[in-house]
Design a protein around this motif. Sequence first.
Motif, PDB file in Angstrom:
ATOM      1  N   PRO A  33      15.997  21.221  23.997  1.00 39.39           N
ATOM      2  CA  PRO A  33      14.691  21.072  23.340  1.00 39.39           C
ATOM      3  C   PRO A  33      14.752  21.093  21.823  1.00 39.39           C
ATOM      4  N   GLU A  34      15.626  21.973  21.247  1.00 38.05           N
ATOM      5  CA  GLU A  34      15.627  22.042  19.774  1.00 38.05           C
ATOM      6  C   GLU A  34      16.157  20.738  19.166  1.00 38.05           C
ATOM      7  N   GLN A  35      17.075  20.076  19.890  1.00 36.69           N
ATOM      8  CA  GLN A  35      17.605  18.795  19.422  1.00 36.69           C
ATOM      9  C   GLN A  35      16.528  17.706  19.529  1.00 36.69           C
ATOM     10  N   LEU A  36      15.783  17.762  20.624  1.00 36.76           N
ATOM     11  CA  LEU A  36      14.695  16.792  20.824  1.00 36.76           C
ATOM     12  C   LEU A  36      13.640  16.933  19.728  1.00 36.76           C
ATOM     13  N   LEU A  37      13.312  18.173  19.410  1.00 37.02           N
ATOM     14  CA  LEU A  37      12.278  18.391  18.396  1.00 37.02           C
ATOM     15  C   LEU A  37      12.770  17.956  17.017  1.00 37.02           C
ATOM     16  N   LYS A  38      14.075  18.107  16.768  1.00 40.75           N
ATOM     17  CA  LYS A  38      14.650  17.610  15.511  1.00 40.75           C
ATOM     18  C   LYS A  38      14.494  16.095  15.431  1.00 40.75           C
ATOM     19  N   LYS A  39      14.751  15.434  16.568  1.00 40.63           N
ATOM     20  CA  LYS A  39      14.624  13.970  16.601  1.00 40.63           C
ATOM     21  C   LYS A  39      13.170  13.553  16.418  1.00 40.63           C
TER      22      LYS A  39
ATOM     23  N   ASP B 123       0.844  -1.195   0.000  1.00 40.84           N
ATOM     24  CA  ASP B 123       0.000   0.000   0.000  1.00 40.84           C
ATOM     25  C   ASP B 123       0.882   1.249   0.000  1.00 40.84           C
ATOM     26  N   PRO B 124       0.832   2.046  -1.078  1.00 43.12           N
ATOM     27  CA  PRO B 124       1.732   3.208  -1.150  1.00 43.12           C
ATOM     28  C   PRO B 124       1.410   4.282  -0.100  1.00 43.12           C
ATOM     29  N   ASP B 125       0.248   4.180   0.516  1.00 39.61           N
ATOM     30  CA  ASP B 125      -0.092   5.168   1.549  1.00 39.61           C
ATOM     31  C   ASP B 125       0.550   4.842   2.891  1.00 39.61           C
ATOM     32  N   LEU B 126       1.085   3.628   3.006  1.00 38.91           N
ATOM     33  CA  LEU B 126       1.683   3.242   4.280  1.00 38.91           C
ATOM     34  C   LEU B 126       3.200   3.305   4.182  1.00 38.91           C
ATOM     35  N   TYR B 127       3.837   3.476   5.330  1.00 37.13           N
ATOM     36  CA  TYR B 127       5.295   3.570   5.403  1.00 37.13           C
ATOM     37  C   TYR B 127       5.803   2.320   6.103  1.00 37.13           C
ATOM     38  N   TYR B 128       6.657   1.584   5.412  1.00 36.98           N
ATOM     39  CA  TYR B 128       7.075   0.290   5.942  1.00 36.98           C
ATOM     40  C   TYR B 128       8.414   0.325   6.662  1.00 36.98           C
ATOM     41  N   ARG B 129       8.922   1.523   6.951  1.00 34.79           N
ATOM     42  CA  ARG B 129      10.165   1.644   7.712  1.00 34.79           C
ATOM     43  C   ARG B 129       9.936   2.562   8.920  1.00 34.79           C
ATOM     44  N   PRO B 130       8.847   2.299   9.680  1.00 35.38           N
ATOM     45  CA  PRO B 130       8.513   3.239  10.751  1.00 35.38           C
ATOM     46  C   PRO B 130       9.522   3.216  11.896  1.00 35.38           C
ATOM     47  N   VAL B 131       9.661   4.356  12.526  1.00 31.82           N
ATOM     48  CA  VAL B 131      10.555   4.510  13.675  1.00 31.82           C
ATOM     49  C   VAL B 131       9.742   5.119  14.809  1.00 31.82           C
ATOM     50  N   ILE B 132       9.917   4.579  16.004  1.00 34.36           N
ATOM     51  CA  ILE B 132       9.207   5.099  17.177  1.00 34.36           C
ATOM     52  C   ILE B 132      10.214   5.794  18.085  1.00 34.36           C
ATOM     53  N   GLY B 133       9.872   6.990  18.547  1.00 33.15           N
ATOM     54  CA  GLY B 133      10.701   7.692  19.527  1.00 33.15           C
ATOM     55  C   GLY B 133      10.273   7.275  20.922  1.00 33.15           C
ATOM     56  N   ILE B 134      11.238   6.900  21.754  1.00 32.96           N
ATOM     57  CA  ILE B 134      10.927   6.567  23.154  1.00 32.96           C
ATOM     58  C   ILE B 134      11.655   7.573  24.034  1.00 32.96           C
ATOM     59  N   VAL B 135      10.906   8.199  24.945  1.00 28.42           N
ATOM     60  CA  VAL B 135      11.496   9.228  25.813  1.00 28.42           C
ATOM     61  C   VAL B 135      12.204   8.546  26.987  1.00 28.42           C
ATOM     62  N   SER B 136      13.454   8.935  27.215  1.00 32.57           N
ATOM     63  CA  SER B 136      14.209   8.339  28.332  1.00 32.57           C
ATOM     64  C   SER B 136      13.730   8.934  29.654  1.00 32.57           C
ATOM     65  N   HIS B 137      13.937   8.179  30.730  1.00 34.17           N
ATOM     66  CA  HIS B 137      13.462   8.550  32.074  1.00 34.17           C
ATOM     67  C   HIS B 137      14.670   8.768  32.979  1.00 34.17           C
ATOM     68  N   PRO B 138      14.605   9.710  33.914  1.00 30.76           N
ATOM     69  CA  PRO B 138      15.757   9.976  34.788  1.00 30.76           C
ATOM     70  C   PRO B 138      16.244   8.730  35.531  1.00 30.76           C
ATOM     71  N   GLY B 139      17.568   8.664  35.740  1.00 33.36           N
ATOM     72  CA  GLY B 139      18.156   7.571  36.520  1.00 33.36           C
ATOM     73  C   GLY B 139      18.789   6.515  35.634  1.00 33.36           C
TER      74      GLY B 139
ATOM     75  N   VAL C 162      13.750   2.071  16.805  1.00 26.25           N
ATOM     76  CA  VAL C 162      13.596   3.034  17.899  1.00 26.25           C
ATOM     77  C   VAL C 162      14.671   4.107  17.836  1.00 26.25           C
ATOM     78  N   ILE C 163      14.259   5.341  18.045  1.00 25.51           N
ATOM     79  CA  ILE C 163      15.197   6.439  18.297  1.00 25.51           C
ATOM     80  C   ILE C 163      14.940   6.924  19.721  1.00 25.51           C
ATOM     81  N   PRO C 164      15.974   6.938  20.571  1.00 22.74           N
ATOM     82  CA  PRO C 164      15.769   7.440  21.928  1.00 22.74           C
ATOM     83  C   PRO C 164      15.617   8.957  21.917  1.00 22.74           C
ATOM     84  N   LEU C 165      14.604   9.445  22.614  1.00 21.18           N
ATOM     85  CA  LEU C 165      14.418  10.891  22.794  1.00 21.18           C
ATOM     86  C   LEU C 165      14.928  11.188  24.199  1.00 21.18           C
ATOM     87  N   ILE C 166      16.215  11.545  24.283  1.00 24.20           N
ATOM     88  CA  ILE C 166      16.876  11.678  25.587  1.00 24.20           C
ATOM     89  C   ILE C 166      16.422  12.983  26.228  1.00 24.20           C
ATOM     90  N   TYR C 167      15.723  12.847  27.362  1.00 23.69           N
ATOM     91  CA  TYR C 167      14.973  13.997  27.878  1.00 23.69           C
ATOM     92  C   TYR C 167      15.855  15.159  28.310  1.00 23.69           C
TER      93      TYR C 167
END
Length: 352
Positions: free
Chosen positions: A114-120, A58-74, A105-110
Amino acid sequence: MAIDAVRSFSVTTGISFRNCIWIPILMITFLKFVGLAEAHFGIFLPSQRLSSACSAPDPDLYYRPVIGIVSHPGDGASGRLTNATNASYIAASYVKFVESAGARVIPLIYTEPPEQLLKKLDLVNGVLFTGGSANSGLYFETIRTIFKKVLEKNDGGHHFPLYATCLGFELVTMIVSEDNNILEEVSARNQASTLQFTENATIDGTVFERFPPGLLKKLNTDCLVMQNHHLGISPRRFLDNKKLSSFFEVLTTSKDENNKDYVSTVSSWNYPVTGFQWHPEKNTFEWASPRIPHTEEAIQVTQHVANFLVSEARKSINRPPEQEVLNNLIYNYIPSYSGKAGRGFDQVYIFT
Ligand SMILES: *[C@@H]1O[C@H](CO)[C@@H](O)[C@H](O)[C@H]1NC(C)=O
Ligand SMILES: *[C@@H]1O[C@H](CO)[C@@H](O)[C@H](O)[C@H]1NC(C)=O
Ligand SMILES: *[C@@H]1O[C@H](CO)[C@@H](O)[C@H](O)[C@H]1NC(C)=O
């Protein structure tokens, strides 16, 4: 013995061993002819014709999806791995959960600027907020910023899913209700539970849509999901809050150790945003607590929930430059084995 066998093969078939060298030569000549014929006359081998019959994705779907996961302190391991003040972590179970459904997965290192996070955020096709305990400070502000961006993207016509798990769901509840004191104490630490569907709960278009009917029924009767929280929100309080009830539909509730009902799964009415008070990733990928369900049905729960997130992410229109994705993937980091102590997460990615 071997030579005898060859000799008797030659005798019985009449093909002399020496003649056999002609067979590959003839075959090569034949294949070359076919290749030339194909180039000049468009003749195809039957196998080539078959392969061209595969339907186009299906050309409307993207078959190389990436999910951003936000890192947690500690460090996710009570300081056993590092006490660095700016350390943050992602339990590897969330990463495996996403990978198991066909996404990276791309880690969104908290702690990143902020501008780097938004780029990611522009490199991914959906976001996951993990569980944890931090509910104030920079971490909370980062979750708020990303949550708002997720809504903005969707408002702009970009289908961009969010899974908010446990603490992630609690923070989203606080953000949507604009009330940091909306949560209540519940007793659901380290507890497997059922999911009770609310009357008329929507199944189509929600995380439960592809669950087989038998498994959906079992969610009501068997403890197939893992809870690990001391905060929650009662269905009454949730529904009475106009901001929450107009943003989310309550799909399921669960009972804590004192039989107190709390909201356990929600789905946004207008956004591809799903909140879980429970931990869909643990059934398959965490082993420290003996209470985590690992039955075949419990594993199927994890798989169906992961599949829904990634199926939503495939609808995202974002097509980020591959090299930038590669430069930021979680594969740039090495997970640590944190579970050898017999508690906590089995593996964690630590960012310092
Ligand atoms: C972190 O601090 C704790 C408590 O002081 C200590 O027991 C632990 O060894 C430290 N961890 C590391 C990796 O240094
Ligand atoms: C569920 O649907 C039925 C039939 O439409 C309706 O009578 C009932 O009020 C609904 N219940 C809730 C909680 O919305
Ligand atoms: C953590 O702090 C160190 C120096 O204190 C810095 O080099 C590093 O970039 C910081 N890491 C993150 C993830 O902010």
